[in-house]
Design a protein around this motif. Structure first.
Motif, PDB file in Angstrom:
ATOM      1  N   LEU A 246      18.722  -5.740 -15.543  1.00 56.51           N
ATOM      2  CA  LEU A 246      18.432  -4.591 -15.597  1.00 56.51           C
ATOM      3  C   LEU A 246      17.030  -4.151 -16.411  1.00 56.51           C
ATOM      4  N   ILE A 249      14.269  -2.699 -14.973  1.00 57.59           N
ATOM      5  CA  ILE A 249      13.943  -1.408 -14.575  1.00 57.59           C
ATOM      6  C   ILE A 249      13.004  -0.643 -15.270  1.00 57.59           C
ATOM      7  N   MET A 254      15.676   3.842 -16.078  1.00 56.21           N
ATOM      8  CA  MET A 254      16.529   3.445 -17.133  1.00 56.21           C
ATOM      9  C   MET A 254      17.361   4.710 -17.861  1.00 56.21           C
ATOM     10  N   GLU A 256      17.363   7.473 -16.038  1.00 51.86           N
ATOM     11  CA  GLU A 256      18.176   7.877 -14.915  1.00 51.86           C
ATOM     12  C   GLU A 256      19.730   7.248 -14.667  1.00 51.86           C
ATOM     13  N   VAL A 257      19.489   5.869 -15.040  1.00 54.68           N
ATOM     14  CA  VAL A 257      20.808   5.007 -15.049  1.00 54.68           C
ATOM     15  C   VAL A 257      21.663   5.684 -16.137  1.00 54.68           C
ATOM     16  N   VAL A 261      25.703   6.724 -16.027  1.00 50.40           N
ATOM     17  CA  VAL A 261      26.469   5.875 -16.424  1.00 50.40           C
ATOM     18  C   VAL A 261      27.455   6.455 -17.340  1.00 50.40           C
ATOM     19  N   ILE A 315      28.613  -0.860 -13.209  1.00 49.27           N
ATOM     20  CA  ILE A 315      27.286  -0.364 -13.498  1.00 49.27           C
ATOM     21  C   ILE A 315      26.233  -0.937 -12.388  1.00 49.27           C
ATOM     22  N   VAL A 319      23.829   1.248 -10.033  1.00 50.74           N
ATOM     23  CA  VAL A 319      22.268   0.751 -10.003  1.00 50.74           C
ATOM     24  C   VAL A 319      21.723   0.547  -8.765  1.00 50.74           C
ATOM     25  N   MET A 322      21.910   3.572  -6.535  1.00 50.07           N
ATOM     26  CA  MET A 322      20.577   4.542  -7.240  1.00 50.07           C
ATOM     27  C   MET A 322      19.331   3.793  -6.695  1.00 50.07           C
ATOM     28  N   VAL A 328      15.872   4.658  -8.677  1.00 46.44           N
ATOM     29  CA  VAL A 328      15.167   3.606  -9.721  1.00 46.44           C
ATOM     30  C   VAL A 328      14.649   2.531  -8.911  1.00 46.44           C
TER      31      VAL A 328
END
Length: 338
Positions: A246, A249, A254, A256-257, A261, A315, A319, A322, A328
């Motif tokens: 991650l 990203i 990040m 957006e994540v 989450v 997660i 991701v 997404m 992302v």
């Protein structure tokens, strides 16, 4: 103009959902007939979640669609080449390759594509008595998350055998795939689809399937593969998407994540994360939110490794979705799996 400024940033999936909603029921149904199971499910879910769509936003989506069609349709361009360009533009070169093959090289397939509409247990019951090589071809054809669920229904020895066969697949002759398609089609009827031909299997496919597996199953599977063929196990492991990837990203992604989450799952997942990833998370939060998260991490007692790995898997799955929707973007090896 003011409405357009206030409109939220929409993913590609959401824009497709807005476009279909604007067409009307009959026309949208006609379009969705030509989509695969995963695309129908993804866009259908987006439709149910869309709220407060302004007239300006609908007009913007329609204008974008019209502009795209007008700019890519010209005299002298064959249908196949036009389709290639549109799909690569929409999905990216890697993802589009499989879709293009399925459309251009095998327009009459039914059996294999119909499996994508079945749940994992039903698929496993249908193919568990087949030779492991046949199972490998079928699972290489399905989407990675569905294949992982199917593999979870098999005993350990068969799981390892199938993953190794997927990793060493180097293309399938169209005639052989048509035969397999016919065999599956005879077992049930009523579904339609298209046939994917040459680009099936490989180390990347095996790694992507394993990304979706339960952590305990994944570990046991890698251990077994390494005992049988260590170089192959290393190649698979090198391509697998792990939580610390991650870091690849960008900051906007990040953010957006972190909005998507749940806070409790993030807290548990970060208990097992590298310091660099923690810092990236803190950097992309407000100062107050970052301080609160740091305090929670310090005050939270020990957490079982299985719980941490489970939260990280959740997660990562979020991701990936997404990334598929274009929300992302990755750099480095993680990009191979989106």
């Amino acid at each position: 103009m003011s409405d357009a400024k206030k409109a939220p940033q929409r993913s590609g999936t959401e824009r497709a959902a807005i476009l279909l909603l604007s067409l009307g029921e009959a026309e949208a149904a006609d379009v969705m007939k030509h989509m695969g199971a995963k695309d129908v499910q993804r866009i259908g879910a987006a439709m149910t979640q869309l709220q407060n769509i302004s007239r300006a936003e609908v007009q913007e989506v329609l204008q974008e669609f019209t502009t795209t069609v007008e700019s890519q349709t010209s005299l002298g361009v064959g249908v196949d080449e036009y389709l290639r360009k549109v799909l690569i533009g929409a999905l990216g070169e890697d993802k589009a390759a499989g879709v293009i093959d399925r459309i251009l090289f095998g327009r009459s397939s039914k059996g294999l594509e119909a499996l994508k509409w079945m749940d994992a247990r039903a698929v496993s019951e249908l193919i568990r008595q087949e030779h492991p090589q046949i199972i490998a071809i079928v699972l290489a054809y399905l989407d990675a998350d569905q294949s992982a669920d199917v593999l979870a229904q098999f005993p350990d020895w068969l799981r390892a055998d199938v993953i190794m066969r997927i990793a060493t697949l180097d293309g399938i002759q169209p005639s052989a795939l048509h035969e397999l398609d016919d065999v599956i089609e005879k077992q049930f009827a009523g579904k339609t689809g298209v046939l994917k031909t040459s680009v099936i299997g490989g180390v990347k496919t095996a790694a992507n399937i394993m990304n979706f597996m339960d952590s305990s199953q994944e570990g046991a599977l890698l251990e077994h593969i390494n005992k049988v063929d260590e170089p192959l196990g290393t190649k698979i492991q090198d391509l697998m998407f792990v939580f610390d990837d991650l870091l690849e990203i960008d900051d906007r992604g990040m953010q957006e994540v972190l909005r998507a989450v749940p806070g409790e799952r993030l807290l548990i997942a970060l208990k097992g994360a590298e310091d660099g990833l923690k810092e990236k998370v803190f950097k992309n939060m407000s100062q107050r939110a970052a301080e609160m998260l740091k305090d929670d991490l310090e005050s939270r007692g020990p957490v079982r490794l299985s719980e941490v790995e489970g939260a990280q898997k959740e997660i990562l799955a979020m991701v990936r979705k997404m990334a598929e929707a274009g929300t992302v973007q990755f750099g480095g090896k993680g990009e191979e799996f989106v």
